[in-house]
Design an enzyme around this catalytic site. Structure first.
Site, PDB file in Angstrom:
ATOM      1  CG  ASP A 134     -18.205  15.358   0.618  1.00 31.14           C
ATOM      2  OD1 ASP A 134     -18.049  14.325   1.308  1.00 31.14           O
ATOM      3  OD2 ASP A 134     -18.231  15.335  -0.621  1.00 31.14           O
ATOM      4  CG  ASP A 135     -14.795  13.116   2.570  1.00 34.33           C
ATOM      5  OD1 ASP A 135     -13.969  13.438   1.701  1.00 34.33           O
ATOM      6  OD2 ASP A 135     -15.723  12.313   2.352  1.00 34.33           O
ATOM      7  CG  ASN A 147      -1.692   1.308   1.375  1.00 33.62           C
ATOM      8  OD1 ASN A 147      -2.057   1.923   0.378  1.00 33.62           O
ATOM      9  ND2 ASN A 147      -1.947   1.721   2.603  1.00 33.62           N
ATOM     10  N   GLY A 148       0.776   2.053  -1.034  1.00 31.57           N
ATOM     11  CA  GLY A 148       1.586   3.257  -1.088  1.00 31.57           C
ATOM     12  C   GLY A 148       2.105   3.521  -2.481  1.00 31.57           C
ATOM     13  CE1 TYR A 153     -13.898   9.591   0.253  1.00 28.93           C
ATOM     14  CE2 TYR A 153     -11.842   8.454  -0.248  1.00 28.93           C
ATOM     15  CZ  TYR A 153     -13.186   8.682  -0.513  1.00 28.93           C
ATOM     16  OH  TYR A 153     -13.810   7.998  -1.520  1.00 28.93           O
TER      17      TYR A 153
END
Length: 501
Positions: free
Chosen positions: A365-366, A101-102, A257
């Site tokens: 919203d975020d 991940n990344g 988020y």
């Protein structure tokens, strides 16, 4: 924004890996994969699609073994073909599989080194495969028939020395164990935990603590920046700091988020951070518009709900659910083309007219990235009869691309890039717009029991913590990430897949 998991258990781990990936599905809806190890053999299933679609009963039955890793993917650049689904595999040394991940910011240099110096072949455009080959090469340099934990940690140290960017990794060394590690800045999240069974202790590594909770594992802690954890096949746990000068600079957008609200990242409750975001927004509105005429606060489901609730509480205004969400539509933020996003928003949300008719509505919203979604939602609110539509973002204006694993588009696709707040309000059709201030966001996320003094806030302030991101690099990723390039690449990939099938 991918999700990773690794488990060393006392019985078959296929179902546990599947369940963990389902919990992490919000981190990637493009592809999914699981690989397990049994008696020195690997069993792999990966493909494009949601977890529930990729793994059927016949696939699960083949995924035998009490050790395995899994991945859910969404593409950070370029294509989304099944060839780039993870985990990736190399046969030498030992047989290693890896999920990541990344994003590596020096991937071009590494790919060249792998070919010219390490004499290894990379078959895809994925930086995850590059990272796997770097790790495999460094482990092979130890020259051992059977690797020890010292060899594994030395290899991770060399990975840190060569790789730059944000990365959280799980890798399985066939017949030996599973290793997890985190980049020296701790940009992307990774945790590990344990559970006790009648057969003994089982261990799990994952992107978010919620996946441990759901499977009955107890969170031990987050991996520190630069740290590695190695769990041998027989269930022995080893940890080691493998970076020379680690510093905790986690991605603040995880709290805005990406992460689920029931996760804890670096000791900070995502839920409480979002509550504090709402509180900070309310304070800003009270400062700047003390005579506001807001009748009702309505969240845009789902990520903003927590902040919106606290915002309403602090303003003393009604909180209402004004939109019904179709939960079978994916997250529009990660969809590859503007046309797909526009179509999806109308399919995803429907307004409850009685909550809008004749009212001054504050939508929350975020964040606002491209502006595509919020523009349509504001229009939906007006069509439902709202008198005035105000808009509130729990995050500051997103003005810069992300280079550490989130597919935020090129700067020119960001609606706030080189625009004022009023410019953005006019473009999205809001009567007025309120952004969170960056110092308030930092205080909201870092204001828990565990203090985090510095975050990666590059999408807001353009300060990239790895220190290697310049205008030339941003121009390169802009070419890779613009929507036209993606649509073209996916069309070519679809033709190739059709031909191959």
């Amino acid at each position: 924004m991918c999700g990773i998991v690794g488990i060393v258990g006392k019985s078959n781990v296929n179902q546990a890996l599947y369940d963990a990936l389902t919990v992490l599905q919000h981190r990637g809806q493009d592809a999914a994969g699981i690989v397990t190890s049994h008696d020195g053999r690997l069993f792999l299933r990966k493909d494009n699609g949601l977890v529930r679609d990729v793994f059927q009963q016949r696939h699960m039955q083949r995924l035998v073994g009490h050790m395995g890793i899994g991945h859910v993917r969404y593409p950070t650049a370029g294509s989304s073909t099944s060839a780039e689904a993870q985990p990736f595999y190399v046969n030498s040394p030992y047989g290693i599989t890896l999920a990541h991940n990344g994003n590596l910011t020096n991937v071009e240099q590494l790919a060249k080194e792998i070919y010219e110096s390490d004499l290894r072949h990379v078959n895809t455009s994925s930086d995850s495969e590059v990272l796997l080959n770097v790790f495999a090469h460094e482990l092979a340099q130890r020259g051992k028939l059977q690797p020890t934990e010292e060899d594994v940690f030395a290899a991770v140290t060399d990975v840190h020395n060569r790789c730059v960017g944000g990365y959280a990794v799980v890798a399985m060394i066939t017949g030996y164990g599973i290793v997890g590690f985190r980049d020296p800045h701790g940009i992307r999240p990774i945790v590990f935990g344990q559970r006790h069974t009648d057969e003994g202790v089982e261990y799990m590594i994952a992107s978010e603590s919620v996946s441990l909770d759901v499977l009955g594992f107890t969170l031990i802690r987050d991996l520190a920046p630069g740290e590695a954890v190695y769990i041998t096949e027989d269930g022995k746990l080893h940890t080691r700091q493998c970076a020379t000068n680690p510093s905790l600079t986690p991605c603040i957008f995880e709290h805005v988020y990406l992460a689920r609200p029931d996760s804890i990242i670096d000791g900070v409750s995502v839920y409480k951070a979002r509550l504090r975001m709402g509180e900070k927004l309310a304070e800003k509105i009270q400062r700047e518009r003390p005579d506001h005429d807001i009748d009702v606060v309505i969240p845009i489901p789902d990520t903003s709900r927590t902040a919106a609730l606290e915002l309403a509480n602090h303003l003393g205004v009604k909180f209402r659910e004004g939109f019904v969400k179709n939960r079978y539509i994916g997250r529009t933020f990660i969809m590859p083309g503007q046309a797909a996003r526009k179509k999806s928003v109308r399919q995803k949300l429907n307004a409850i007219e009685l909550e809008f008719r004749g009212k001054n509505v504050m939508l929350v919203d975020d964040s606002i990235v491209r502006g595509t979604t919020c523009k349509q939602i504001i229009q939906m609110a007006r069509e439902a009869g709202a008198k005035n539509v105000y808009f509130c973002s729990a995050a500051p204006a997103v003005r810069f691309p992300n280079v550490y694993g989130i597919d935020m588009p090129s700067a020119h696709e960001l609606i706030a890039h080189n625009r004022s707040t009023q410019d953005v309000a006019d473009l999205i059709g809001a009567d007025w717009l309120v952004y969170q201030d960056l110092p308030d966001l930092i205080e909201a996320v870092g204001g828990g029991k565990i203090k985090i003094d510095k975050f990666d806030c590059a999408v807001f302030d353009g300060q990239y913590v790895t220190g290697d991101v310049d205008e030339a690099y941003l121009n390169k990723i802009e070419q890779a990430r613009n929507d036209a390039s993606k649509v073209k690449t996916q069309a070519v990939s679809a033709i190739i897949d059709l031909y191959n099938n």
